[in-house]
Every structure is written in structure tokens, then in C-alpha cells.
Design a protein around this motif. Structure first.
Motif, short mmCIF file in Angstrom:
data_model
loop_
_atom_site.label_atom_id
_atom_site.label_comp_id
_atom_site.label_asym_id
_atom_site.label_seq_id
_atom_site.Cartn_x
_atom_site.Cartn_y
_atom_site.Cartn_z
N ILE A 70 44.86 55.85 67.64
CA ILE A 70 46.05 55.09 67.25
C ILE A 70 45.65 53.87 66.43
O ILE A 70 46.33 53.53 65.44
N CYS A 74 46.82 52.97 62.62
CA CYS A 74 47.48 51.68 62.35
C CYS A 74 46.62 50.76 61.47
O CYS A 74 47.03 49.64 61.17
N ILE A 84 49.63 47.82 69.88
CA ILE A 84 48.91 49.10 69.97
C ILE A 84 48.46 49.34 71.40
O ILE A 84 48.63 50.43 71.95
N ALA A 112 52.34 60.12 71.51
CA ALA A 112 51.83 59.07 70.60
C ALA A 112 52.68 59.01 69.33
O ALA A 112 53.05 57.92 68.87
N LEU A 116 54.71 55.87 67.84
CA LEU A 116 54.28 55.34 66.54
C LEU A 116 55.42 55.32 65.53
O LEU A 116 55.51 54.41 64.70
N PHE A 127 48.71 59.39 61.70
CA PHE A 127 48.38 60.05 62.96
C PHE A 127 48.77 61.52 62.90
O PHE A 127 48.02 62.39 63.31
#
Length: 160
Positions: A70, A74, A84, A112, A116, A127
Motif C-alpha cells: 500500500i 501511495c 496508510i 485494500a 484505497l 495497487f
């Protein structure tokens, strides 16, 4: 608690406070034998979660692996580190609340992606490109079109 200096087993707690965003307790202790001070951390021990990977293999859930993925997605966005970590904490807490001790990697990836998407569309697409194994530009275009359809407030990103 055993003293790290003289191995005596009796100590007294001088101070206790929350650490690691409330995930552990930091205790300052003093040995009753030698009088030296040391610090201990107390954490909740969670039941291990097993991740079933695409190829059918199994491995223990690794929070740091999810966090790295992640964070990479990011990278160079304005998503703060604290947000995060909160996202990963949220996913981990959700896993611990389940009655099942096994989760598929696809469930983990979708969890996730869902979070996100609310934080950063750029991180979401990054991702998704790794998680869904994009093979070319058409995969990106398809994902952007899907993102645009489900978020009508976005300007036209993709022209077919």
C-alpha cells in the motif's frame, strides 16, 4: 518479568503508557534485586491468520507485506503515512474479527482496493495494476472506465 541485567524475576512497574497508537503498553520497570531500570512492551497476541494465495499455497498474514504494498501504491501522492497505517490497521482488525482464520489473497486485495479508492484514485489504480496483474494499457483503460462509471462526479478520464 526477568531483569535483562541480573536475571532476577521480581520487578516493579514505575510507569505505564499507551504505545504504538494504542496497540501496546509501554512499561518502565525497576529490578528489585539490582535496582536497574528497563522497558517492556505488552501487546495483544492475535490468533494467526492464514492467507491462501492464488496458487493454493498458504502463508501467515504479514502486516508489513500489506503495508509495503500500500505504501508503494501511495508513493509520491499526498496520502499521509498515518492514514496508510490506519488503513492497514483497519484491514487487520477486520480479519481478526472474522470467525474464519483463513482469507484468500483476493479478499485481502479487494479490501485494500476498497479502502484505497476512498483515499486516492491514483493509489487505487497503482495497487490494482499489481494486484490484478495488468498486462497492458487496455487493462488500465478498462479500470479507469470502471472507476469513472462508479464515480460519476469524476471528469471524463477515458475516451473509448
Amino acid at each position: 518479568m526477568q531483569c535483562p541485567f541480573c536475571n532476577h524475576t521480581d520487578s516493579r512497574v514505575l510507569e505505564s503508557r499507551s504505545a504504538e497508537s494504542g496497540q501496546s503498553i509501554r512499561r518502565r520497570r525497576e529490578c528489585l534485586e539490582c535496582g536497574r531500570r528497563f522497558t517492556t512492551y505488552e501487546r495483544i497476541e492475535f490468533v494467526p491468520i492464514i492467507v491462501i494465495k492464488r496458487d493454493g499455497s498458504r502463508e501467515s498474514f504479514d502486516r508489513s507485506k500489506l503495508l509495503r504494498g500500500i505504501m508503494t501504491a501511495c508513493g509520491k501522492t499526498n496520502v499521509p503515512q498515518q492514514q496508510i497505517e490506519a488503513l492497514v490497521d483497519d484491514i487487520e482488525a477486520e480479519l481478526q474479527l472474522r470467525s474464519r482464520r483463513e482469507v484468500s489473497s483476493s479478499e485481502l486485495g479487494e479490501a485494500a482496493l476498497q479502502r484505497l479508492r476512498q483515499i486516492s484514485e491514483v493509489a487505487y489504480v497503482r495497487f490494482a495494476s499489481v494486484y490484478r496483474q495488468f498486462q497492458g494499457i487496455s487493462d488500465f483503460v478498462e479500470e479507469l472506465a470502471h472507476l469513472q462509471q462508479s464515480s460519476p462526479e469524476l471528469p471524463a478520464l477515458v475516451q473509448r
